[in-house]
Design a protein around this motif. Structure first.
Motif, PDB file in Angstrom:
ATOM      1  N   ILE A 159       0.840  -1.207   0.000  1.00 47.59           N
ATOM      2  CA  ILE A 159       0.000   0.000   0.000  1.00 47.59           C
ATOM      3  C   ILE A 159       0.867   1.246   0.000  1.00 47.59           C
ATOM      4  CG2 ILE A 159      -0.276  -0.008   2.511  1.00 47.59           C
ATOM      5  CD1 ILE A 159      -2.857   1.187  -0.072  1.00 47.59           C
ATOM      6  N   PHE A 160       1.992   1.198   0.738  1.00 52.14           N
ATOM      7  CA  PHE A 160       2.919   2.325   0.707  1.00 52.14           C
ATOM      8  C   PHE A 160       3.459   2.539  -0.708  1.00 52.14           C
ATOM      9  CE2 PHE A 160       4.117   1.722   5.438  1.00 52.14           C
ATOM     10  CZ  PHE A 160       3.092   2.575   5.809  1.00 52.14           C
ATOM     11  N   LEU A 161       3.823   1.449  -1.365  1.00 52.10           N
ATOM     12  CA  LEU A 161       4.400   1.543  -2.704  1.00 52.10           C
ATOM     13  C   LEU A 161       3.392   2.090  -3.706  1.00 52.10           C
ATOM     14  CD1 LEU A 161       6.977   0.917  -4.328  1.00 52.10           C
ATOM     15  CD2 LEU A 161       5.994  -1.337  -4.819  1.00 52.10           C
ATOM     16  N   VAL A 162       2.171   1.577  -3.653  1.00 52.91           N
ATOM     17  CA  VAL A 162       1.129   2.022  -4.593  1.00 52.91           C
ATOM     18  C   VAL A 162       0.785   3.488  -4.374  1.00 52.91           C
ATOM     19  CG1 VAL A 162      -1.284   1.722  -5.248  1.00 52.91           C
ATOM     20  CG2 VAL A 162       0.167  -0.288  -4.929  1.00 52.91           C
ATOM     21  N   VAL A 163       0.592   3.869  -3.098  1.00 55.77           N
ATOM     22  CA  VAL A 163       0.256   5.260  -2.802  1.00 55.77           C
ATOM     23  C   VAL A 163       1.392   6.190  -3.198  1.00 55.77           C
ATOM     24  CG1 VAL A 163      -0.157   6.897  -0.911  1.00 55.77           C
ATOM     25  CG2 VAL A 163      -1.402   4.736  -0.991  1.00 55.77           C
ATOM     26  N   PHE A 164       2.626   5.786  -2.889  1.00 51.77           N
ATOM     27  CA  PHE A 164       3.786   6.608  -3.227  1.00 51.77           C
ATOM     28  C   PHE A 164       3.865   6.833  -4.730  1.00 51.77           C
ATOM     29  CE2 PHE A 164       8.231   7.418  -4.179  1.00 51.77           C
ATOM     30  CZ  PHE A 164       8.606   8.300  -3.173  1.00 51.77           C
ATOM     31  N   ALA A 165       3.709   5.747  -5.504  1.00 57.13           N
ATOM     32  CA  ALA A 165       3.799   5.877  -6.959  1.00 57.13           C
ATOM     33  C   ALA A 165       2.651   6.703  -7.523  1.00 57.13           C
ATOM     34  CB  ALA A 165       3.810   4.479  -7.590  1.00 57.13           C
ATOM     35  N   ALA A 166       1.430   6.498  -6.998  1.00 57.21           N
ATOM     36  CA  ALA A 166       0.273   7.228  -7.511  1.00 57.21           C
ATOM     37  C   ALA A 166       0.388   8.722  -7.240  1.00 57.21           C
ATOM     38  CB  ALA A 166      -1.004   6.665  -6.885  1.00 57.21           C
ATOM     39  N   VAL A 167       0.791   9.068  -6.017  1.00 55.98           N
ATOM     40  CA  VAL A 167       0.917  10.479  -5.668  1.00 55.98           C
ATOM     41  C   VAL A 167       2.060  11.135  -6.439  1.00 55.98           C
ATOM     42  CG1 VAL A 167       1.479  12.080  -3.788  1.00 55.98           C
ATOM     43  CG2 VAL A 167      -0.122  10.200  -3.390  1.00 55.98           C
ATOM     44  N   MET A 168       3.180  10.435  -6.554  1.00 59.75           N
ATOM     45  CA  MET A 168       4.349  11.015  -7.220  1.00 59.75           C
ATOM     46  C   MET A 168       4.118  11.215  -8.716  1.00 59.75           C
ATOM     47  SD  MET A 168       8.253   9.537  -7.444  1.00 59.75           S
ATOM     48  CE  MET A 168       7.732   8.124  -8.428  1.00 59.75           C
ATOM     49  N   LEU A 169       3.432  10.279  -9.372  1.00 62.19           N
ATOM     50  CA  LEU A 169       3.317  10.308 -10.824  1.00 62.19           C
ATOM     51  C   LEU A 169       2.048  10.972 -11.332  1.00 62.19           C
ATOM     52  CD1 LEU A 169       4.597   6.707 -11.637  1.00 62.19           C
ATOM     53  CD2 LEU A 169       5.859   8.852 -11.806  1.00 62.19           C
ATOM     54  N   SER A 170       1.081  11.244 -10.455  1.00 56.10           N
ATOM     55  CA  SER A 170      -0.211  11.743 -10.920  1.00 56.10           C
ATOM     56  C   SER A 170      -0.087  13.039 -11.706  1.00 56.10           C
ATOM     57  CB  SER A 170      -1.161  11.936  -9.731  1.00 56.10           C
ATOM     58  OG  SER A 170      -0.601  12.835  -8.782  1.00 56.10           O
ATOM     59  N   GLU A 171       0.583  14.034 -11.152  1.00 50.97           N
ATOM     60  CA  GLU A 171       0.688  15.322 -11.846  1.00 50.97           C
ATOM     61  C   GLU A 171       1.648  15.283 -13.026  1.00 50.97           C
ATOM     62  OE1 GLU A 171      -0.409  19.060 -12.830  1.00 50.97           O
ATOM     63  OE2 GLU A 171      -1.354  17.623 -11.495  1.00 50.97           O
ATOM     64  N   PRO A 172       2.848  14.659 -12.921  1.00 54.73           N
ATOM     65  CA  PRO A 172       3.701  14.562 -14.109  1.00 54.73           C
ATOM     66  C   PRO A 172       3.022  13.872 -15.288  1.00 54.73           C
ATOM     67  CG  PRO A 172       4.981  14.063 -12.158  1.00 54.73           C
ATOM     68  CD  PRO A 172       3.555  14.170 -11.715  1.00 54.73           C
ATOM     69  N   LEU A 173       2.264  12.798 -15.026  1.00 54.78           N
ATOM     70  CA  LEU A 173       1.561  12.110 -16.107  1.00 54.78           C
ATOM     71  C   LEU A 173       0.481  12.994 -16.711  1.00 54.78           C
ATOM     72  CD1 LEU A 173       1.232   8.471 -14.698  1.00 54.78           C
ATOM     73  CD2 LEU A 173       2.789   9.318 -16.475  1.00 54.78           C
ATOM     74  N   THR A 174      -0.162  13.805 -15.879  1.00 55.40           N
ATOM     75  CA  THR A 174      -1.165  14.738 -16.394  1.00 55.40           C
ATOM     76  C   THR A 174      -0.527  15.771 -17.309  1.00 55.40           C
ATOM     77  OG1 THR A 174      -2.520  14.477 -14.393  1.00 55.40           O
ATOM     78  CG2 THR A 174      -2.918  16.423 -15.740  1.00 55.40           C
ATOM     79  N   LEU A 175       0.630  16.281 -16.901  1.00 52.19           N
ATOM     80  CA  LEU A 175       1.341  17.245 -17.745  1.00 52.19           C
ATOM     81  C   LEU A 175       1.795  16.611 -19.067  1.00 52.19           C
ATOM     82  CD1 LEU A 175       3.447  19.079 -15.012  1.00 52.19           C
ATOM     83  CD2 LEU A 175       1.661  20.090 -16.448  1.00 52.19           C
ATOM     84  N   LEU A 176       2.271  15.367 -18.987  1.00 53.37           N
ATOM     85  CA  LEU A 176       2.666  14.674 -20.215  1.00 53.37           C
ATOM     86  C   LEU A 176       1.468  14.478 -21.143  1.00 53.37           C
ATOM     87  CD1 LEU A 176       5.153  11.937 -18.951  1.00 53.37           C
ATOM     88  CD2 LEU A 176       5.683  13.887 -20.433  1.00 53.37           C
ATOM     89  N   ASN A 177       0.340  14.129 -20.567  1.00 54.82           N
ATOM     90  CA  ASN A 177      -0.866  13.963 -21.376  1.00 54.82           C
ATOM     91  C   ASN A 177      -1.259  15.277 -22.050  1.00 54.82           C
ATOM     92  OD1 ASN A 177      -3.371  12.397 -22.169  1.00 54.82           O
ATOM     93  ND2 ASN A 177      -4.316  14.022 -20.939  1.00 54.82           N
ATOM     94  N   ASP A 178      -1.176  16.385 -21.302  1.00 50.52           N
ATOM     95  CA  ASP A 178      -1.478  17.698 -21.887  1.00 50.52           C
ATOM     96  C   ASP A 178      -0.511  18.025 -23.025  1.00 50.52           C
ATOM     97  OD1 ASP A 178      -3.499  17.970 -20.045  1.00 50.52           O
ATOM     98  OD2 ASP A 178      -2.340  19.229 -18.675  1.00 50.52           O
ATOM     99  N   TYR A 179       0.754  17.668 -22.838  1.00 46.52           N
ATOM    100  CA  TYR A 179       1.752  17.957 -23.875  1.00 46.52           C
ATOM    101  C   TYR A 179       1.482  17.139 -25.139  1.00 46.52           C
ATOM    102  CZ  TYR A 179       6.220  18.121 -26.299  1.00 46.52           C
ATOM    103  OH  TYR A 179       7.199  18.268 -27.254  1.00 46.52           O
ATOM    104  N   PHE A 180       1.150  15.870 -24.987  1.00 50.91           N
ATOM    105  CA  PHE A 180       0.870  15.032 -26.154  1.00 50.91           C
ATOM    106  C   PHE A 180      -0.398  15.514 -26.877  1.00 50.91           C
ATOM    107  CE2 PHE A 180       3.252  11.489 -23.826  1.00 50.91           C
ATOM    108  CZ  PHE A 180       4.422  11.767 -24.516  1.00 50.91           C
ATOM    109  N   GLN A 181      -1.391  15.973 -26.111  1.00 54.23           N
ATOM    110  CA  GLN A 181      -2.582  16.530 -26.737  1.00 54.23           C
ATOM    111  C   GLN A 181      -2.243  17.798 -27.516  1.00 54.23           C
ATOM    112  OE1 GLN A 181      -5.563  17.085 -23.708  1.00 54.23           O
ATOM    113  NE2 GLN A 181      -6.127  14.918 -23.653  1.00 54.23           N
ATOM    114  N   TYR A 182      -1.335  18.581 -26.950  1.00 52.29           N
ATOM    115  CA  TYR A 182      -0.884  19.798 -27.631  1.00 52.29           C
ATOM    116  C   TYR A 182      -0.164  19.457 -28.930  1.00 52.29           C
ATOM    117  CZ  TYR A 182       1.983  23.973 -28.483  1.00 52.29           C
ATOM    118  OH  TYR A 182       2.602  25.055 -29.037  1.00 52.29           O
TER     119      TYR A 182
END
Length: 325
Positions: free
Chosen positions: A17-40
Motif C-alpha cells: 500500500i505504501f508503494l502504490v500510494v507513493f507511486a500514484a501520488v508522485m506520478l499523478s501530476e507529471p503524467l497529467t502534464l505529459l498527457n497535456d503535452y501530447f494533446q498539444y
C-alpha cells in the motif's frame, strides 16, 4: 517519539500500500502534464488540416489538476494503518508489543506522513521539470502545490483521528466524512431550519452570505476547492494547517486513552453510541425538513421521514457489529 523497530515493522506490514500510494501520488501530476503535452502536439499536427484551430499549452491550477487527488493517498494510508489493521486483528498484536501507545501512534503517523510528503515533493520536482522542459504556461502552480500538501496533511490527520476512535474501516470513513462537514451540520443546518420556520410566519427566509462564507473557513471539506492562497488571504493555508494539527492531537489522545476491545463496533468507546445516534436523528430531521420546506405540511412530513431515516441509518451503522476480516 518514534521507534526504529516499529518503523521497520510498519514498512514490512504495509509495503504494497505504501508503494502504490507513493507511486500514484508522485506520478499523478507529471503524467497529467505529459498527457497535456501530447494533446498539444496532436493539436499542432491537426493544424495542417484545420488552420483555424488554436493550440495552447496552458494549465491553470486554480481550475483543477491532479494535485487535487493527493488527498486520496492520505485516506488510503490512514485506512490501511488503523482501520484495516484493526479489522484484521494485527493492530491488537502491535498494541501487545512492549511499546507505549503514544510511540505506536506517532510511529504510524510520522511514517505515513513521510511517505506522502516525499511523494508530493518528488511530484513537484518532476512536474516543474516538465513545465520548464516543455515550456508549459502555468498559473498558480507553486501556490496550489503548497495548498495540496497542507490539505493532504489535514485529510491524513483527520482519517487517522477517526481511526483512533472507531472499530472498523467503514466507521473510520463515516466519522472522517461527517467531521469534514460537521460545521454545516451543527451550524448551517439549524440556521437553515430557523429561516424556513420564520418564513412560514411571514419572516424573510434568505440566507446571509456572511454566515455561509464563515462556515467555508471552518469546514474541512470546503478546502478541496480552496488550495493555496486565494483572494490575497492566508486563511486558506493557515486554517487547514491548524486543523490538521488539531486532528493529530485528537487522534493521539484517543489512541492512548480509549479501549481496544470493541473491534468491529462503530465506536471503541461504547458511551458514544447513544449520543451520536441522537445527533444523526436530529441531522436527519433537519436535513429532510430543509429539503421539503416548501410548505408547513411538507416540512413536518419531511421531518418525520428524516427522523425515521436517521434512526435506521444510525442503528445499522452504530449498533451492528461488523465481522472482522
Amino acid at each position: 517519539m518514534v521507534d526504529r523497530g516499529l518503523l521497520y515493522k510498519e514498512w514490512k506490514q504495509h509495503f504494497w500500500i505504501f508503494l502504490v500510494v507513493f507511486a500514484a501520488v508522485m506520478l499523478s501530476e507529471p503524467l497529467t502534464l505529459l498527457n497535456d503535452y501530447f494533446q498539444y502536439q496532436g493539436c499542432l499536427a491537426e493544424l495542417k488540416k484545420f488552420p483555424d484551430m488554436e493550440c495552447v499549452l496552458y494549465k491553470d491550477y486554480e481550475i483543477g489538476g491532479a494535485m487535487r487527488m493527493f488527498w486520496v493517498g492520505g485516506v488510503a494510508l490512514a485506512l490501511s494503518q488503523i482501520g484495516f489493521e484493526r479489522s484484521r486483528g494485527t493492530l491488537d498484536f502491535t498494541l501487545g508489543l512492549p511499546y507505549r501507545r503514544g510511540i505506536i501512534f506517532n510511529t504510524k503517523y510520522v511514517f505515513g506522513l513521510s511517505i506522502l510528503l516525499t511523494a508530493q515533493l518528488l511530484s513537484y520536482l518532476l512536474s516543474y521539470a516538465l513545465i520548464i522542459l516543455y515550456k508549459v504556461d502555468v498559473i498558480h502552480f507553486h501556490e496550489y502545490f503548497i495548498g495540496s500538501v497542507i490539505f493532504c496533511f489535514m485529510v491524513y490527520s483527520l482519517v487517522m483521528a477517526a481511526g483512533a476512535m472507531t472499530g472498523n474501516p467503514l466507521a473510520q470513513l463515516v466519522v472522517a466524512f461527517s467531521t469534514s462537514i460537521l460545521p454545516y451540520l451543527l451550524i448551517g443546518l439549524p440556521l437553515a431550519n430557523l429561516r424556513i420556520i420564520r418564513s412560514f410566519f411571514g419572516g424573510h427566509s434568505a440566507f446571509f452570505y456572511g454566515e455561509t462564507e464563515l462556515l467555508d473557513y471552518i469546514t474541512p471539506i470546503m478546502y478541496l476547492n480552496h488550495f493555496g492562497i486565494q483572494y490575497g488571504s492566508l486563511a486558506f493555508t493557515l486554517i487547514p494547517l491548524a486543523m490538521g494539527i488539531l486532528f493529530y492531537m485528537i487522534g493521539y489522545f484517543c489512541f492512548i486513552r480509549q479501549q481496544i476491545e470493541r473491534n468491529g463496533h462503530f465506536f471503541l468507546w461504547g458511551k458514544m453510541d447513544r449520543p451520536i445516534q441522537i445527533l444523526v436523528i436530529l441531522f436527519g430531521i433537519g436535513g429532510f425538513g430543509t429539503a421539503s420546506g416548501s410548505s408547513l405540511s411538507s416540512y413536518i412530513f419531511g421531518m418525520l421521514i428524516g427522523s425515521a431515516v436517521g434512526f435506521l441509518i444510525s442503528y445499522f451503522l452504530i449498533f451492528k457489529k461488523i465481522k472482522q476480516l
